[in-house]
Design an enzyme around this catalytic site. Structure first.
Site, short mmCIF file in Angstrom:
data_model
loop_
_atom_site.label_atom_id
_atom_site.label_comp_id
_atom_site.label_asym_id
_atom_site.label_seq_id
_atom_site.Cartn_x
_atom_site.Cartn_y
_atom_site.Cartn_z
N HIS A 64 1.60 -31.94 -45.64
CA HIS A 64 0.81 -33.08 -46.08
C HIS A 64 0.37 -32.93 -47.54
O HIS A 64 0.18 -31.84 -48.02
CB HIS A 64 -0.42 -33.24 -45.17
N HIS A 76 8.45 -34.31 -43.30
CA HIS A 76 8.12 -33.04 -42.62
C HIS A 76 9.39 -32.35 -42.16
O HIS A 76 9.54 -31.14 -42.33
CB HIS A 76 7.24 -33.31 -41.39
N HIS A 129 9.11 -36.98 -33.42
CA HIS A 129 8.72 -37.70 -32.20
C HIS A 129 7.78 -38.84 -32.57
O HIS A 129 6.89 -38.66 -33.40
CB HIS A 129 8.00 -36.75 -31.24
N ASP A 182 9.69 -51.80 -28.12
CA ASP A 182 8.98 -52.72 -29.02
C ASP A 182 9.91 -53.50 -29.94
O ASP A 182 9.58 -54.60 -30.38
CB ASP A 182 8.00 -51.94 -29.90
N GLN A 226 12.73 -27.37 -34.02
CA GLN A 226 12.43 -27.44 -35.46
C GLN A 226 13.26 -28.56 -36.08
O GLN A 226 14.43 -28.74 -35.74
CB GLN A 226 12.78 -26.11 -36.12
N LEU A 233 -3.07 -40.75 -33.16
CA LEU A 233 -1.83 -40.08 -33.58
C LEU A 233 -0.67 -41.05 -33.46
O LEU A 233 -0.49 -41.65 -32.39
CB LEU A 233 -1.54 -38.88 -32.69
N HIS A 287 4.74 -37.21 -34.91
CA HIS A 287 4.70 -35.89 -35.55
C HIS A 287 6.13 -35.36 -35.69
O HIS A 287 7.06 -35.89 -35.05
CB HIS A 287 3.81 -34.88 -34.81
N HIS A 295 7.74 -40.77 -43.54
CA HIS A 295 6.77 -39.65 -43.62
C HIS A 295 7.23 -38.50 -42.73
O HIS A 295 7.29 -37.35 -43.16
CB HIS A 295 5.39 -40.16 -43.16
N GLU A 296 7.54 -38.80 -41.48
CA GLU A 296 7.92 -37.73 -40.54
C GLU A 296 9.19 -37.01 -40.99
O GLU A 296 9.31 -35.80 -40.85
CB GLU A 296 8.09 -38.29 -39.13
#
Lengths: 560, 90
Positions: free
Chosen positions: A304, A298, A97, A25, A93, A81, A84, A294-295
């Protein structure tokens, strides 16, 4: 904010990441930049640093995938989705993705970075005016080579600024062809292909051969999506075909006709009624930067948040001028504390010794030109301390500033007498303080002298430097058995005993050595100070990493 | 002066990943996917949370009005693009 059960977090602050593949993209440089900015969101407020690796295993492995991409948590096509990530730890861990059935942009519609042309890689400006007509996508109008182009200002006629749009006719990405363009037609499994195809793959990515016969040459690359590429449907990545026929009517642009959900679509052939080949038209897409920030939250240990404006809120919403919410900051501070000064780098354990290869090189000695005056030399090849004396190297000769005879300059001497295997131009050299071995670097090779015997030439890649490093321009001894090697804007830490670059490198020079020139052609350590040389000048940095002097090599160091 | 209403025709698009689930099916799949329902605890204990209670939890997490019913704003939130990491961890 929430953290994961047991407050999972990294046990070190110099985190590494590696981008495993790209999305069609956006061009790779935009994707690289989006990820780097996303990491910077977190390094700006914590003691964490993020270093990109180009091979091997990094803490955070970043990749794109579609549907079932191998981790047991399949994506779900367009929308829904988006991505994540897994909390900190070994193996999967910490990895992140991204769903490549999404339309990845900078959040405000296609981010089309141009190449070639005369706009130095600027983004397309949509809409733009060309010969009285407005264009909101790239066009091949005005060209006979069918290459899509765009203007990078609103009016091409006035400004004449243009560039070429992503196209498989210009380049490919990933694969094994170093970005070479597609060759059409090409043969694959005996069939002839006139365009990119998903044939032979189960992941839906469009690819092409970069020679005319894939069966024979096995050379391929992935096709970048054109900005007119459709998303989803049954022709992902194919460009819209304008005009096209639908229900007997002609359409020159995307339409929502025939759909109940109001989404814009187009046909990818001239006649939808007969071919039913279609896809959704480009929309604003999702900001790769925002989703990645954001990811990565994590991947650092944040779960969250239920604060709607927090970055760690589960749902996506585009924000123009992003800044971290206090809730995110409190969460990441709970895990890693707030930003402090540059961290002292803790010394990793030395690696077991690695075997080295013996090699011989015949050399001829070169007469020295005694009239050559060191004070007339503007720029030395390299300067380094050997046996406590500062040595100045230039075109097969060197001068020595003896620390014994209160700084009297001796020389010139011929390099070939003392180090016959070393080439005329030395980019950098250093003496290992533990073994007293002397390392010489020239281009992508290096030699190691122990007294009169030597090893080399060997490739600098043997030390773990990446193949993109063209030469090593500086060396700085750091404690026992560690040496920092400099090239361009980066530096690496070499474990001399293990003959390997330490994990977590390269790092950006200006992030640690602030205030020195980023285009220094030489770096060396002398009497506890670091010297960065550019042309006739040097910048001296003391042990507290302050630049405490800028001066002339000849007047100040050579006492000319 | 409005343009005469076009008779819009609905066409089947091959390969259209139309997620034509009912709102109830959508809610069921969403609440399970993001950990609000059928939470498998580490001990293996399977806690069967009622849909209404699960909805309340989800509405609280999303900052929505906690009605425990599948109202419009809750359905819209379930259709919105989001991160795939579950909201409730087992």
């Amino acid at each position: 904010y929430q953290t994961f059960e047991g407050d999972l977090k990294w046990d070190h602050h110099d985190i590494t990441y590696r981008i495993l593949n790209y999305s069609p993209d956006m061009v790779a440089s935009l994707i690289d930049d989006a990820f780097a900015r996303a990491f910077k969101v977190w390094s700006d407020v914590t003691p964490l640093t993020f270093t990109r690796l180009f091979d091997g295993t990094a803490d955070i492995m970043v990749s794109f995938g579609k549907a079932d991409h191998g981790d047991g948590y399949p994506f779900d096509g367009k929308d829904g989705l988006l991505a994540h990530a897994f909390p900190p730890g070994e193996g999967i861990q910490g990895d992140a993705h991204f769903d490549d059935d999404e339309n990845w942009t900078l959040g405000k519609g296609p981010a089309v970075k141009t190449s070639f042309g005369n706009a130095e890689g600027a983004l397309c400006q949509f809409p733009f005016l060309f010969e009285g007509k407005q264009y909101s996508t790239c066009t091949t109008e005005g060209r006979s080579d069918n290459l899509p182009w765009c203007a990078t200002t609103a009016d091409y006629g006035r400004d004449k600024k243009f560039g070429f749009c992503p196209s498989e006719l210009l380049y490919t990405f990933d694969g094994n062809s170093d970005g070479k363009a597609c060759v059409f037609p090409f043969v694959f499994l005996g069939e002839t292909y006139e365009g990119c195809t998903t044939e032979g793959r189960s992941d839906g990515y469009r690819w092409c051969s970069t020679t005319d016969n894939f069966d024979q040459d096995k050379k391929y690359g992935f096709c970048p999506n054109r900005d007119t590429a459709v998303i989803g449907g049954n022709s992902e990545g194919e460009p819209c075909h304008f005009p096209f026929i639908f229900l007997g009517k002609k359409y020159d642009s995307c339409t929502s006709e025939g759909r109940g959900d109001g989404r814009l679509w187009c046909a990818t052939t001239s006649d939808f009624d007969t071919d039913t080949k279609w896809g959704f038209c480009q929309d604003r897409g999702y900001s790769l930067f925002l989703v990645a920030a954001h990811e990565f939250g994590h991947a650092l240990g944040l779960d969250h948040s239920n604060i709607r404006n927090a970055l760690m809120y589960p749902m996506y919403s585009y924000v123009e001028d992003f800044s971290l919410h206090q809730d995110d900051i409190e969460g990441i501070h709970y895990l890693y504390g707030s930003k402090t000064g540059p961290n002292p780098s803790d010394e990793p354990k030395p690696e077991p010794d690695t075997p080295t290869t013996e090699s011989t090189t015949t050399t001829t000695t070169h007469p020295v030109d005694p009239s050559q005056n060191a004070c007339q030399i503007d720029k030395f090849d390299t300067i380094t301390e050997i046996d406590g004396d500062l040595h100045f190297f230039k075109d097969r000769q060197y001068w020595r500033l003896s620390s014994k005879t209160d700084g009297k300059l001796e020389g010139p001497f011929s390099m070939s007498k003392r180090w016959p295997a070393v080439p005329a131009v030395v980019d950098t050299a250093f003496e290992d303080l533990v073994t007293r071995k002397i390392y010489f670097f020239s281009g992508t090779r290096f030699w190691v002298y122990t007294g009169q015997s030597f090893l080399g030439p060997r490739s600098i890649e043997k030390l773990g430097l990446s193949s993109t490093v063209e030469k090593v321009e500086g060396a700085m001894q750091r404690g026992k058995g560690k040496v920092l090697l400099f090239s361009g804007e980066n530096y690496w830490r070499l474990d001399v005993e293990g003959q390997q670059i330490d994990k977590g490198y390269p790092r950006l020079t200006d992030q640690v050595f602030g205030g020195v020139p980023l285009d220094a052609h030489d770096v060396f350590q002398f009497k506890g100070n670091s010297y960065f040389c550019r042309d006739r000048f040097y910048w001296r940095m003391n042990s507290k990493r302050q630049v405490d002097r800028v001066g002339y090599v000849t007047y100040d160091l050579l006492n000319c | 002066w409005c343009v005469p209403l076009k008779k819009s025709v609905s066409v089947t698009f091959p390969g259209d990943v139309l997620k034509n689930m009912t709102d109830t099916e959508l809610a069921e799949s969403y609440l399970k996917k993001f950990g609000y329902m059928n939470v498998q605890h580490r001990s293996g204990f399977q806690s069967m949370v009622s849909t209404s209670k699960a909805l309340m939890t989800m509405q609280r997490q999303m900052g929505l009005e906690e009605t425990g019913t599948l109202d419009k704003s809750t359905v819209a939130a379930m259709k919105a693009p989001r991160c795939g990491v579950p909201d409730v961890r087992s």
